[in-house]
Design a protein around this motif. Structure first.
Motif, mmCIF file in Angstrom:
data_model
loop_
_atom_site.group_PDB
_atom_site.id
_atom_site.type_symbol
_atom_site.label_atom_id
_atom_site.label_comp_id
_atom_site.label_asym_id
_atom_site.label_seq_id
_atom_site.Cartn_x
_atom_site.Cartn_y
_atom_site.Cartn_z
ATOM 1 N N GLN A 253 0.871 -1.172 0.000
ATOM 2 C CA GLN A 253 0.000 0.000 0.000
ATOM 3 C C GLN A 253 0.905 1.218 0.000
ATOM 4 O OE1 GLN A 253 -3.262 -0.137 2.782
ATOM 5 N NE2 GLN A 253 -3.472 2.086 2.841
ATOM 6 N N LEU A 254 0.611 2.188 -0.882
ATOM 7 C CA LEU A 254 1.520 3.293 -1.116
ATOM 8 C C LEU A 254 0.973 4.639 -0.659
ATOM 9 C CD1 LEU A 254 2.548 2.087 -4.679
ATOM 10 C CD2 LEU A 254 3.822 1.753 -2.550
ATOM 11 N N ARG A 255 -0.253 4.655 -0.197
ATOM 12 C CA ARG A 255 -0.860 5.863 0.372
ATOM 13 C C ARG A 255 -1.718 5.451 1.553
ATOM 14 N NH1 ARG A 255 -1.698 6.583 -5.170
ATOM 15 N NH2 ARG A 255 -0.604 8.371 -6.107
ATOM 16 N N GLU B 7 -4.350 -1.654 -2.408
ATOM 17 C CA GLU B 7 -3.230 -2.584 -2.351
ATOM 18 C C GLU B 7 -2.806 -2.961 -3.768
ATOM 19 O OE1 GLU B 7 -2.986 -5.796 0.786
ATOM 20 O OE2 GLU B 7 -5.117 -5.307 0.902
ATOM 21 N N HIS B 8 -1.502 -3.125 -3.942
ATOM 22 C CA HIS B 8 -0.956 -3.517 -5.235
ATOM 23 C C HIS B 8 -0.196 -4.833 -5.078
ATOM 24 C CE1 HIS B 8 -1.692 0.488 -7.062
ATOM 25 N NE2 HIS B 8 -1.455 0.918 -5.833
ATOM 26 N N ARG B 9 -0.435 -5.773 -5.975
ATOM 27 C CA ARG B 9 0.337 -7.017 -5.970
ATOM 28 C C ARG B 9 1.779 -6.694 -6.350
ATOM 29 N NH1 ARG B 9 -0.897 -10.840 -9.767
ATOM 30 N NH2 ARG B 9 -1.476 -9.161 -11.203
ATOM 31 N N ALA B 10 2.716 -7.326 -5.668
ATOM 32 C CA ALA B 10 4.115 -6.966 -5.891
ATOM 33 C C ALA B 10 5.039 -8.103 -5.490
ATOM 34 C CB ALA B 10 4.476 -5.711 -5.090
ATOM 35 N N VAL B 11 6.280 -7.998 -5.953
ATOM 36 C CA VAL B 11 7.369 -8.855 -5.509
ATOM 37 C C VAL B 11 8.418 -7.954 -4.876
ATOM 38 C CG1 VAL B 11 9.215 -10.418 -6.224
ATOM 39 C CG2 VAL B 11 6.955 -10.589 -7.300
ATOM 40 N N VAL B 12 8.821 -8.257 -3.641
ATOM 41 C CA VAL B 12 9.824 -7.440 -2.971
ATOM 42 C C VAL B 12 11.109 -8.244 -2.818
ATOM 43 C CG1 VAL B 12 8.153 -6.030 -1.721
ATOM 44 C CG2 VAL B 12 9.047 -8.093 -0.652
ATOM 45 N N ARG B 13 12.226 -7.531 -2.998
ATOM 46 C CA ARG B 13 13.552 -8.115 -2.803
ATOM 47 C C ARG B 13 14.263 -7.313 -1.724
ATOM 48 N NH1 ARG B 13 12.393 -7.922 -8.153
ATOM 49 N NH2 ARG B 13 12.371 -9.906 -9.285
ATOM 50 N N ILE B 14 14.805 -8.002 -0.753
ATOM 51 C CA ILE B 14 15.451 -7.356 0.384
ATOM 52 C C ILE B 14 16.958 -7.488 0.233
ATOM 53 C CG2 ILE B 14 15.562 -7.209 2.889
ATOM 54 C CD1 ILE B 14 12.767 -6.765 1.701
ATOM 55 N N ALA C 38 1.177 1.394 -10.531
ATOM 56 C CA ALA C 38 0.571 2.383 -9.646
ATOM 57 C C ALA C 38 0.852 3.765 -10.217
ATOM 58 C CB ALA C 38 1.143 2.264 -8.233
ATOM 59 N N PHE C 39 -0.003 4.728 -9.904
ATOM 60 C CA PHE C 39 0.106 6.055 -10.500
ATOM 61 C C PHE C 39 0.426 7.108 -9.441
ATOM 62 C CE2 PHE C 39 -2.140 3.681 -13.650
ATOM 63 C CZ PHE C 39 -1.822 4.257 -14.860
ATOM 64 N N GLY C 40 1.296 8.037 -9.823
ATOM 65 C CA GLY C 40 1.554 9.195 -8.978
ATOM 66 C C GLY C 40 2.265 8.885 -7.684
ATOM 67 N N ILE C 41 3.254 7.998 -7.715
ATOM 68 C CA ILE C 41 3.970 7.619 -6.506
ATOM 69 C C ILE C 41 5.175 8.546 -6.332
ATOM 70 C CG2 ILE C 41 5.083 5.746 -5.290
ATOM 71 C CD1 ILE C 41 2.049 5.437 -5.980
#
Length: 367
Positions: free
Chosen positions: A309-311, A316-323, A336-339
């Motif tokens: 979630q960006l705001r 919610e946006h489906r995503a893959v995260v790499r740490i 996503a728009f306007g991030i």
């Protein structure tokens, strides 16, 4: 347990305090004085930092039958929240002061003082849930009422803070909370919710920043250009813009195709604001830093499918995260728009909040 109930003067925190009493806790109500001049903060329904709110909190504590005190955290709030807000805008980024207030004030300064005074936990009126795991851990989850869910702004809390927190409203819809407040005789039952930024007295963020920043703003004026670099207009401060903004651009002439223009980029050193069509706001990759984990962190070097979630009130946006050490790379499966840099990316697995990170840069979808 001995519990400090943070009472803002609104209906949510009042009912949360009352429920903490019903649960058998030894509860003391506190109201945070966040400005040495409360008249400079919002009044009525638009804020949570006024003399009016302090009086509402005191009356609610009297009805509930708990001791009540005012804690002056105005210096800490100015340094950690207000100054951070100004610095972030001056750097061409978009801050979230409510998230910073939770991190630095309500669950750091308040919790530290409470523990030092012999209390065991801090209770607030946030809409979120805590779940205890079989191994003795604690997890932060979304509230049952997704329309009021505030887990996004709590995504900065670490394991220690969660272990000393109570969110009594997480299982309850907001409409039921208001009915309960009325049944308890709390005069704040119909008080409107606070919103926007409490320390901007009239809601004019741009005007407030122009007055407060002074020489700290790199450029009080500059150019508004399109993606080809053609000048379309001028402005009197990059701090008056945020990525994705459509209104208030004062360009004076429409785009060749007649469609609205949006802020695509802010360069505070040169003072250049770049605008363009909405489709150029589509972001597919996010690089974020300074991660904070709500419980067990994602392992270093791992790749995990999640949602982000960006705001504060965004989808919610489906995503893959790499740490990678202190870096979080987020690949969005749906654009996503306007991030904007400066915003928080809060990571979820189902309803559970895994953690959050501050957005440093984005990569847009290829034209």
């Amino acid at each position: 347990m001995k519990v400090v109930a943070a009472m803002s003067g609104g209906v949510d925190s009042a009912v949360a305090a009352a429920r903490a009493v019903d649960a058998g806790h030894d509860v003391t109500g506190i109201h945070l004085a966040l400005s040495r001049n409360p008249a400079s903060y919002r009044s009525g329904a638009r804020g949570c930092c006024t003399i009016e709110d302090s009086n509402d909190a005191r009356r609610a504590a009297d009805v509930i039958g708990i001791p009540f005190y005012v804690w002056d955290l105005s210096d800490r709030f100015h340094e950690d929240v207000v100054e951070d807000f100004m610095d972030t805008y001056a750097a061409g980024r978009t801050p979230n002061p409510c998230l910073r207030c939770n991190e630095k004030i309500k669950f750091a300064a308040v919790l530290d003082r409470a523990l030092a005074l012999g209390f065991d936990a801090v209770a607030t009126g946030h809409y979120a849930r805590l779940e205890h795991t079989v191994d003795g851990g604690v997890e932060l989850h979304r509230a049952v009422d997704h329309g009021k869910d505030q887990s996004y702004v709590l995504g900065v809390l670490d394991d220690r803070q969660l272990r000393h927190s109570l969110f009594p409203l997480g299982e309850t819809p907001k409409s039921d909370v208001r009915r309960e407040a009325a049944a308890r005789g709390l005069l704040v039952a119909d008080k409107p919710d606070s919103h926007d930024i409490c320390f901007v007295a009239d809601g004019d963020n741009t005007g407030w920043l122009r007055e407060k920043l002074g020489d700290r703003a790199p450029n009080h004026s500059g150019r508004i250009v399109d993606e080809a670099g053609e000048q379309l207009g001028e402005h009197d401060g990059t701090f008056g813009f945020t990525i994705g903004q459509r209104k208030g651009l004062r360009i004076g002439r429409p785009a060749p195709d007649g469609k609205p223009r949006y802020v695509l980029d802010i360069e505070p050193v040169s003072g250049t604001v770049t605008v363009g069509p909405r489709e150029r706001l589509a972001v597919e990759t996010i690089r974020a830093g300074s991660p904070r984990w709500c419980g067990a962190p994602l392992p270093d070097g791992s790749t995990t499918e999640v949602t982000v979630q960006l705001r504060a009130h965004g989808e919610e946006h489906r995503a893959v995260v790499r740490i990678e050490a202190d870096r979080v790379d987020i690949e969005l499966l749906d654009p996503a728009f306007g991030i904007a840099p400066g915003q928080a990316a809060v990571i979820y697995q189902g309803s559970r909040v895994v953690g959050s990170a501050t957005i440093d840069a984005t990569e847009r979808v290829s034209a």
